[in-house]
Design a protein around this motif. Sequence first.
Motif, PDB file in Angstrom:
ATOM      1  N   GLU A  71       0.807  -1.214   0.000  1.00 59.25           N
ATOM      2  CA  GLU A  71       0.000   0.000   0.000  1.00 59.25           C
ATOM      3  C   GLU A  71       0.846   1.272   0.000  1.00 59.25           C
ATOM      4  O   GLU A  71       0.664   2.138  -0.840  1.00 59.25           O
ATOM      5  CB  GLU A  71      -0.936   0.015   1.210  1.00 59.25           C
ATOM      6  CG  GLU A  71      -1.920   1.175   1.166  1.00 59.25           C
ATOM      7  CD  GLU A  71      -3.058   0.976   2.129  1.00 59.25           C
ATOM      8  OE1 GLU A  71      -3.366   1.922   2.859  1.00 59.25           O
ATOM      9  OE2 GLU A  71      -3.629  -0.131   2.148  1.00 59.25           O
ATOM     10  N   TYR A  89       1.545  -6.091   3.800  1.00 56.50           N
ATOM     11  CA  TYR A  89       1.481  -4.725   4.292  1.00 56.50           C
ATOM     12  C   TYR A  89       2.433  -4.509   5.466  1.00 56.50           C
ATOM     13  O   TYR A  89       2.746  -5.441   6.204  1.00 56.50           O
ATOM     14  CB  TYR A  89       0.057  -4.397   4.761  1.00 56.50           C
ATOM     15  CG  TYR A  89      -0.988  -4.600   3.694  1.00 56.50           C
ATOM     16  CD1 TYR A  89      -1.104  -3.697   2.645  1.00 56.50           C
ATOM     17  CD2 TYR A  89      -1.867  -5.674   3.736  1.00 56.50           C
ATOM     18  CE1 TYR A  89      -2.062  -3.870   1.657  1.00 56.50           C
ATOM     19  CE2 TYR A  89      -2.826  -5.857   2.762  1.00 56.50           C
ATOM     20  CZ  TYR A  89      -2.919  -4.951   1.721  1.00 56.50           C
ATOM     21  OH  TYR A  89      -3.867  -5.123   0.750  1.00 56.50           O
ATOM     22  N   CYS A  93      -0.288  -0.160   7.760  1.00 58.32           N
ATOM     23  CA  CYS A  93      -1.279  -0.434   6.716  1.00 58.32           C
ATOM     24  C   CYS A  93      -2.080  -1.696   7.030  1.00 58.32           C
ATOM     25  O   CYS A  93      -3.284  -1.760   6.775  1.00 58.32           O
ATOM     26  CB  CYS A  93      -0.607  -0.545   5.357  1.00 58.32           C
ATOM     27  SG  CYS A  93       0.080   1.027   4.780  1.00 58.32           S
ATOM     28  N   LYS A  96      -4.769  -0.741   9.423  1.00 54.83           N
ATOM     29  CA  LYS A  96      -5.867  -0.043   8.737  1.00 54.83           C
ATOM     30  C   LYS A  96      -6.790  -1.032   8.029  1.00 54.83           C
ATOM     31  O   LYS A  96      -8.004  -0.931   8.114  1.00 54.83           O
ATOM     32  CB  LYS A  96      -5.322   0.975   7.731  1.00 54.83           C
ATOM     33  CG  LYS A  96      -4.792   2.249   8.365  1.00 54.83           C
ATOM     34  CD  LYS A  96      -4.493   3.287   7.332  1.00 54.83           C
ATOM     35  CE  LYS A  96      -3.086   3.089   6.825  1.00 54.83           C
ATOM     36  NZ  LYS A  96      -2.653   4.084   5.853  1.00 54.83           N
ATOM     37  N   HIS A  97      -6.205  -2.007   7.322  1.00 57.06           N
ATOM     38  CA  HIS A  97      -6.996  -3.005   6.595  1.00 57.06           C
ATOM     39  C   HIS A  97      -7.779  -3.884   7.571  1.00 57.06           C
ATOM     40  O   HIS A  97      -8.941  -4.222   7.332  1.00 57.06           O
ATOM     41  CB  HIS A  97      -6.096  -3.885   5.715  1.00 57.06           C
ATOM     42  CG  HIS A  97      -5.759  -3.244   4.421  1.00 57.06           C
ATOM     43  ND1 HIS A  97      -6.532  -3.391   3.299  1.00 57.06           N
ATOM     44  CD2 HIS A  97      -4.723  -2.431   4.064  1.00 57.06           C
ATOM     45  CE1 HIS A  97      -5.996  -2.712   2.304  1.00 57.06           C
ATOM     46  NE2 HIS A  97      -4.887  -2.116   2.747  1.00 57.06           N
ATOM     47  N   LYS A  98      -7.148  -4.258   8.646  1.00 57.23           N
ATOM     48  CA  LYS A  98      -7.791  -5.127   9.644  1.00 57.23           C
ATOM     49  C   LYS A  98      -8.988  -4.420  10.276  1.00 57.23           C
ATOM     50  O   LYS A  98     -10.040  -5.023  10.470  1.00 57.23           O
ATOM     51  CB  LYS A  98      -6.763  -5.523  10.715  1.00 57.23           C
ATOM     52  CG  LYS A  98      -7.292  -6.473  11.736  1.00 57.23           C
ATOM     53  CD  LYS A  98      -6.190  -6.836  12.708  1.00 57.23           C
ATOM     54  CE  LYS A  98      -6.732  -7.730  13.807  1.00 57.23           C
ATOM     55  NZ  LYS A  98      -5.755  -8.013  14.824  1.00 57.23           N
ATOM     56  N   ASN A  99      -8.828  -3.156  10.600  1.00 55.75           N
ATOM     57  CA  ASN A  99      -9.897  -2.411  11.273  1.00 55.75           C
ATOM     58  C   ASN A  99     -11.016  -1.988  10.331  1.00 55.75           C
ATOM     59  O   ASN A  99     -12.117  -1.721  10.769  1.00 55.75           O
ATOM     60  CB  ASN A  99      -9.329  -1.176  11.980  1.00 55.75           C
ATOM     61  CG  ASN A  99      -8.448  -1.572  13.154  1.00 55.75           C
ATOM     62  OD1 ASN A  99      -8.659  -2.607  13.766  1.00 55.75           O
ATOM     63  ND2 ASN A  99      -7.464  -0.754  13.456  1.00 55.75           N
ATOM     64  N   SER A 100     -10.733  -1.948   9.018  1.00 57.59           N
ATOM     65  CA  SER A 100     -11.773  -1.526   8.079  1.00 57.59           C
ATOM     66  C   SER A 100     -12.645  -2.680   7.606  1.00 57.59           C
ATOM     67  O   SER A 100     -13.675  -2.467   6.999  1.00 57.59           O
ATOM     68  CB  SER A 100     -11.137  -0.830   6.862  1.00 57.59           C
ATOM     69  OG  SER A 100     -10.406  -1.767   6.087  1.00 57.59           O
ATOM     70  N   GLY A 101     -12.231  -3.892   7.861  1.00 62.83           N
ATOM     71  CA  GLY A 101     -12.992  -5.028   7.337  1.00 62.83           C
ATOM     72  C   GLY A 101     -13.616  -5.801   8.377  1.00 62.83           C
ATOM     73  O   GLY A 101     -14.568  -6.273   8.683  1.00 62.83           O
TER      74      GLY A 101
END
Length: 101
Positions: A71, A89, A93, A96-101
């Motif tokens: 990313e 990542y 990053c 961020k991906h873990k918390n957004s999904g």
Amino acid sequence: MALADKTLVCRDCGQEFIFTADEQEFYQSHGLQNEPRRCPECRATKRRDRGGGYGSGYNQPRQTFTVTCAECGVETTVPFEPREGRPVYCRECYAKHKNSG
């Protein structure tokens, strides 16, 4: 029922060793049903030969791999070998991906 020290014979070295009442109590409290089959010295040697502890990887340096974050492009290290076609990542990053999904 009071526990008493027991004399056991090590299956590796053949030496006698004491399985103390305290050790027996520990085994019982942790649901361990079998008496130890190795003396403390042979148990320690076996642990050391197998990697140093319960499970693999203890007392051994963790292998890491240098990668570029998919990313943000920063260079980082990860504790697994990346597979082709799968993004890797950096810590930030990934969070961020873990918390957004």
